[in-house]
Structures are given as structure tokens and as C-alpha cells.
Design a protein around this motif. Sequence first.
Motif, PDB file in Angstrom:
ATOM      1  N   PHE A 475       0.836  -1.198   0.000  1.00 32.06           N
ATOM      2  CA  PHE A 475       0.000   0.000   0.000  1.00 32.06           C
ATOM      3  C   PHE A 475       0.876   1.255   0.000  1.00 32.06           C
ATOM      4  O   PHE A 475       0.640   2.204  -0.760  1.00 32.06           O
ATOM      5  N   LEU A 476       1.896   1.267   0.846  1.00 35.79           N
ATOM      6  CA  LEU A 476       2.774   2.434   0.915  1.00 35.79           C
ATOM      7  C   LEU A 476       3.518   2.636  -0.402  1.00 35.79           C
ATOM      8  O   LEU A 476       3.746   3.774  -0.835  1.00 35.79           O
ATOM      9  N   ALA A 477       3.893   1.524  -1.045  1.00 35.92           N
ATOM     10  CA  ALA A 477       4.559   1.638  -2.344  1.00 35.92           C
ATOM     11  C   ALA A 477       3.622   2.258  -3.374  1.00 35.92           C
ATOM     12  O   ALA A 477       4.033   3.086  -4.204  1.00 35.92           O
ATOM     13  N   SER A 478       2.346   1.880  -3.322  1.00 37.97           N
ATOM     14  CA  SER A 478       1.366   2.460  -4.239  1.00 37.97           C
ATOM     15  C   SER A 478       1.092   3.919  -3.907  1.00 37.97           C
ATOM     16  O   SER A 478       0.827   4.735  -4.797  1.00 37.97           O
ATOM     17  N   ALA A 479       1.183   4.263  -2.621  1.00 42.58           N
ATOM     18  CA  ALA A 479       0.877   5.635  -2.193  1.00 42.58           C
ATOM     19  C   ALA A 479       1.902   6.644  -2.717  1.00 42.58           C
ATOM     20  O   ALA A 479       1.578   7.825  -2.902  1.00 42.58           O
ATOM     21  N   ARG A 488       0.481   9.962  -1.397  1.00 41.96           N
ATOM     22  CA  ARG A 488      -0.944  10.218  -1.307  1.00 41.96           C
ATOM     23  C   ARG A 488      -1.456   9.617  -0.007  1.00 41.96           C
ATOM     24  O   ARG A 488      -0.829   8.711   0.555  1.00 41.96           O
ATOM     25  N   ASN A 489      -2.598  10.093   0.467  1.00 44.57           N
ATOM     26  CA  ASN A 489      -3.094   9.623   1.763  1.00 44.57           C
ATOM     27  C   ASN A 489      -4.365   8.796   1.637  1.00 44.57           C
ATOM     28  O   ASN A 489      -4.405   7.652   2.059  1.00 44.57           O
ATOM     29  N   PHE A 490      -5.406   9.328   1.026  1.00 45.18           N
ATOM     30  CA  PHE A 490      -6.715   8.675   1.067  1.00 45.18           C
ATOM     31  C   PHE A 490      -6.987   7.861  -0.196  1.00 45.18           C
ATOM     32  O   PHE A 490      -6.818   8.347  -1.317  1.00 45.18           O
TER      33      PHE A 490
END
Length: 761
Positions: A475-479, A488-490
Motif C-alpha cells: 500500500f505504501l509503495a502504491s501511495a 498520497r493519503n486517502f
Amino acid sequence: MSSSALPARIAFLGDYLPRLCGIATFTHDLCEAVSSAAPATECYTGAVNDRAEGYKYPPRVRFELQEKDLDSYRRAADYLNFNNADVLCVQHEFGIYGGPAGSHLLALLKEVRMPVVTTLHTILSSPNPAQRKVMNELVQRSDRLVVMARKGAEILRETYAVPEAKIDIIPHGIPDIPFMDSSLSKAQFGVEGRKVLLTFGLLGPGKGIEYAIEALPEIVRQHPNVVYLILGATHPHLIAKEGERYRLSLERLAEERGVKEHVIFYNRFVSPEDLTEFIGATDIYLTPYLNEAQITSGTLAYVFGAGKAVVSTPYWHAQELLADDRGSLVPFHDSGAIAGGVCAYFNDPARLEKTRVKAYEMGREMIWPAVAKRYIESFQHARADRKTVPRTAFAGWTLGSRPYALPPLRLDHIIHMSDGTGIFQHAIYNVPDFHHGYCTDDTARAFILCNLLDELGAESVHEKLEGMATTYLAFLASALNRDTGRFRNFMSHSRVWLEEAGSEDSHGRALWALGIGAARSRSEGRRRLSAYLFQHGLAAVDAFTSPRTWAFTLLGLHEYLREFPLDTLALSLRAELTARLVMLWKAYSTDDWPWFENSATYDNARLSQALILSGQNIPDAEALDIGLKSLGWLASIQKTQAGHFRPIGSNGFYVKDGARADFDQQPVEAQAMVSACLEAFRATQDAIWAREAKRAFEWFLGRNDLGLPLYDSGNGGCYDGLHSDRVNENQGAESSLAFHLSLAEMSHAESLNALSYTPRP
């Protein structure tokens, strides 16, 4: 000393056969040797299990403890105390006990009442902070320390300031193998008439066997009848991690170098009797280890004591044993030198025989009966010292004065709040709220939690943690937007990002999580990806203006720099952000308002925590002083007259010269306070900070304004806040993670004995 001074009961602690490892073999052999040398003494063992089902131990094992279970160490201490052991002999290796750097062992040593003699199988000259902390405690809690080489005693004196009078140098014990011609044992292995090289022990990359195989072509050119026996199973932990990859790489290497017919692999853990036969058939033993910092080698001791010539790299134990022509030392990572050392012996049989005789003569001091006698003398010495200078720190421990009891780990709600994408932000009661989707803030917190629990050795949920950690990192890699360098956050439940760039704070929290992943993850892939994402997201921080973002980034930088201490951008930014927080303090703080801004809002303690870390790691005495002063003020204004923790409420916060808001109280504030106070304790060793950490943690458990628990022990969730008349019954990710992060940090501190019992003020 007279035989009347012999201990009546001696307990040994360590791994034990049939567990397959060197420590298990050593503990077994030492216990049996001491029992034979002192037949009137009752000798028994406590075995450390690395798997839930344990092992089928012999009667000598009277109690067991689970490597990852802190409470089992205390139960083991109870057993030893209740059974009146006269001496406890501990086998110490950082990797065989649970907790950071094996710190769970300290819980046992803190409670046992008998003298402790600790055998140090590894002694680090450059320990990391956790290892140094454990080693310092181990030195303090042991009456005598046994090392197997003079170099070990030197490191204890110079690195850990251990008095020489407390150290006993006792060699690694070996069986009494007769001096014999190798040709008598070769037929049973089908190598009669051949020159035999041997390496044995659990296989792993650090053994350097690839360099010995690389040396074989030249050895075979000069001595075509040579054969190299590689004896031993792959280390069980390596098997679990990567299977037989290392062994297969050695087999391929032998084939590529054209020496496949000269290498024989015996993939098994051999019995002592079989090992004696293999050693008997050996002409030259090879230990091509890759690292100098090995203070002892049981395999080297066995073969050396049997009177075999040894060609070895110069790790510390080899340097001592093989000095004065008792063997041949060759440089590290040098296959040509290995070939030269082997051929020099084969080309000069007289020199080979002379070396063997010298080794065998010295080996008589290392056989188990001689070693057992010296251990018994150490045990007697420890008992005499304890009687002469009683240690009151041991006398006051009772069942009623146990270290702080923490709730058991229960991750049900965290798991229910997570899916294959990340962790949901919000919950309606204890049910995930799909409507609000996911966010980087909470996923970063969840990734931090996985790393902390993995470091603590949360074995019961290890497989689940592996999958969760991978999901959160993905998820953090995608963010991270690679084009802008911003997180990005949301994200919606349909996996659509709802913005081009998130808040500065979410960016800082992501960096914090990634710094921890880069430094602490046990997965190489997750470490490398964490470092990559951290590096790509770091540059944006220079333009940020949020002090909390600076603090979150500093927390990540301190972690990241543990793994990458020479990263110039990271070092520069750490100094810059530290200076910015110090400048804020100087601009806004007064005698009656010692704070960084004109208001105290959210995640307040993180500002103090960041400077406490900078003060220790840069180092920067001014930053440390400001961090401690600001945290002391924060603790004072968040403590009621009744003595419980009352965080600044989010319904108005606390503005200078105004009234502070008492509600709504948020779990994230208690968690920040726990973290900062534990960091202050580590920096100062002042027990007041351990008490403040416990005070903040107890807020979750009901020591608060309403006397109501925020933690739901039924499912492992945490309520979203404390209102003036009730708890907010929703159990969102931020709140539940705040509790579990606090629990993990308190558990970490407890395992390092930071939370020893102190009465509530």
C-alpha cells in the motif's frame, strides 16, 4: 576447594539435544561431564524450545521454556528457586533467546536467587544498542563469566568494563579421541587410499565453504587422489527461510569447477560416535570462515583436540588455537591461500605429523573431564563470592513483586480491519467501515506494528504478520507518486486514490514507517523496498512546514540511519530538522510555557521524542535537553491530582494563556506519550520516565477520568476516544493501532527490564 564445597544441585540452561544445534550439543556434553566429575551432585537442565511442540528430551531435562514466551522465563525462574538450585549455568548466545537481542533471558536472571555462571558463546566487540543493553545486564546479573578464548576476556574488559577477576577462561570441551593414523578409518567411507579434507557443522553462508571448493582445482592438480567431505545438515533456520539454496549452490560450484567427483556431501546431523569416525578418517580439516569476529568454534575444537592438522582463516578462536605451528592460518576470502596451505602439508608429511602432535598435546587440556573440573571450580568460586558479598538486588524478589503485567497480544480486530489492500480507516462499533476506505496514515502505523511485533518474536501470529506486513508495504509503495515524490493519503474502497498528494503529516508518517522497515524488517525484500521508498520520498520534506512532520521524519531518519549510516542526504536532513525544532523551541518557549508552539494540539510528545533521539544519535546535548524538558512539562500538565494520565483533549486542545480541553481524549496521545517516555528512559535510565510510560499506558486499561477501559480485551480493539461521559464505542484503525503499538513498545521495554516493578505513586 574441598569436596564438601561442591554444590548439591547444579542447573544448566540452554538448547538441549535432540534439538540440532551446536549449543544443544554443548549444553548436553557439559552437563554430562560435570555430572561424571561430581557424581554426588544433582545435575539437571532447562531446555529452550524454538518450536511450540518442543522435543522429546531425556530425563536430564526437568523444565522447558518457549523461546518467544516471556512469561515462560519467569516460570523457569520459579522452578529454579523452588527447587533450591545452588548454581545456574547459562549458555548464552544472542540468537537462542526471545526478545530483542535475546533480552527475554534477563527476565529469568532478574528473579533467580542462586549464583549464576554464564558461558558466553558469542562476544561482540561492536554491539548494537540492544545487544549492548542486554550484554551489560547479563554481566551485572552473572556472578562469573566463562569465555573460551583469551580474546573473549579481552573484549569483556575493553568493551564491557568487566573486572578480570570475574572472568574464567575455560576452553571448549571435546571428547577424548585417541591419536591415530587416518588410514585406519577411511575404508568405511569408501575413501581408502585417498587424502581426506573435512569440514563439518551446520551449513550456512558464513562458513565460507565456497572458497574451499574454489581451492580444490589446484589441490587436485597437485594431489589427484584428494577428496573433500562436507559433513552436516543445513541450519534449520536457514532451511525455514530459503530451503537448500546454499547447499545446492555449493554443489553447482563443484560441478562448474570440474571437481564434482572430489566433493562428497553428507547432508545430516551426525551422532557423536559417527563424528568420531569421520574425524578419524581426516587428514586436514578446513574452516574457511568469512568473519574474524568468531570467539569460539566447537567444530574446530573437536578436530584440533583429536590431533588433526587444520587450515583455517584467522578468526579469533583459530588465531589462538593454531598459533606456534599448531595449524595453518590463511587470509579470508582467498581460495589460492587455502590451496597453498593444504598442499604445503601434503607436500611435507613430516611437518604435517609435527603439527598433529602439537595439536593433540594441547588438546589434552580441552577434553571434557578437564573442562568439567574447571567449571566446577568456577561454580565453587561463584558461590563463595555470593556468600562474601551478598547481592541484595536478588533478595527482594517475590511472586508479589513481579515486573509489570501487560495484557496478552490479541490481534483479532486488526486482522478483521485489514484486507488484501490495506487497513480500513474507520469502524462502526467493531465492524470495518468500507465507506471511508483506507489511508496512508493508518497503514504506516500498521506496518510499524508488524515490524515491532516481528522483532519481539510474536511467534503465535508470525505467519499472519508476514502477510499483513507485505500488504501494508505494498500500500505504501502504491501511495508514493514517483513523479512528485509525494505520498498520497486517502484511497477509496474501490482502490482509487482521492488526491494527488496527501498531508505533510501523512508523508512524515510514511517515512517513519519505511525507516523502521529498512532497519528492522527480517525480510530482505521488505527491507530493500522500504529503503527505496524512503529514499524517494525524503527530498520533499525539506519544503515542509509542519513541526510534527519534521518529528515523524526524524523518527524515520533515526531508524533508517541505523542501516545506512553514511547516507549524506539523510544525515544532512536529520541535522536540519533537528535544528528547526530547536529554533521553534527557542522562539516560543518561556518559563511557564516550555513548548514549541503557542498551542499544544495532537501527537504532542512526538516533538519531544524526536529531539531526545537526535540528542543521543547525532549527538546533540542541547536537543536532548530540550526534548527532556518539553516532555517533562507535557507529563506534568497531563497528570491529574489523582495520579492518572489525562491527555490534552481534541475538543479545543490547549492554547497558551487559555483553558485546556480535557475531552475528547484520543488514544494516539497516550501512545505518543508511552513512546516518548520510554525513549527518555533509555536516554537517562531515570525510573521516573518508566513510571510515566506506565501511567500513559494504563489510560487504555481504565486508569483515566471515567475509570473505563478503552481497550476491548474481547477482540483486541480499542475505542476511538474518551468523552466527558462515555467512551466512543467505534474501534477505528488509528485507535486500535495506538493501543497495540503501545503494548508492543511496553513489551519491548519490559523484555529489556526497563519496567521492573515500582509501586504506583
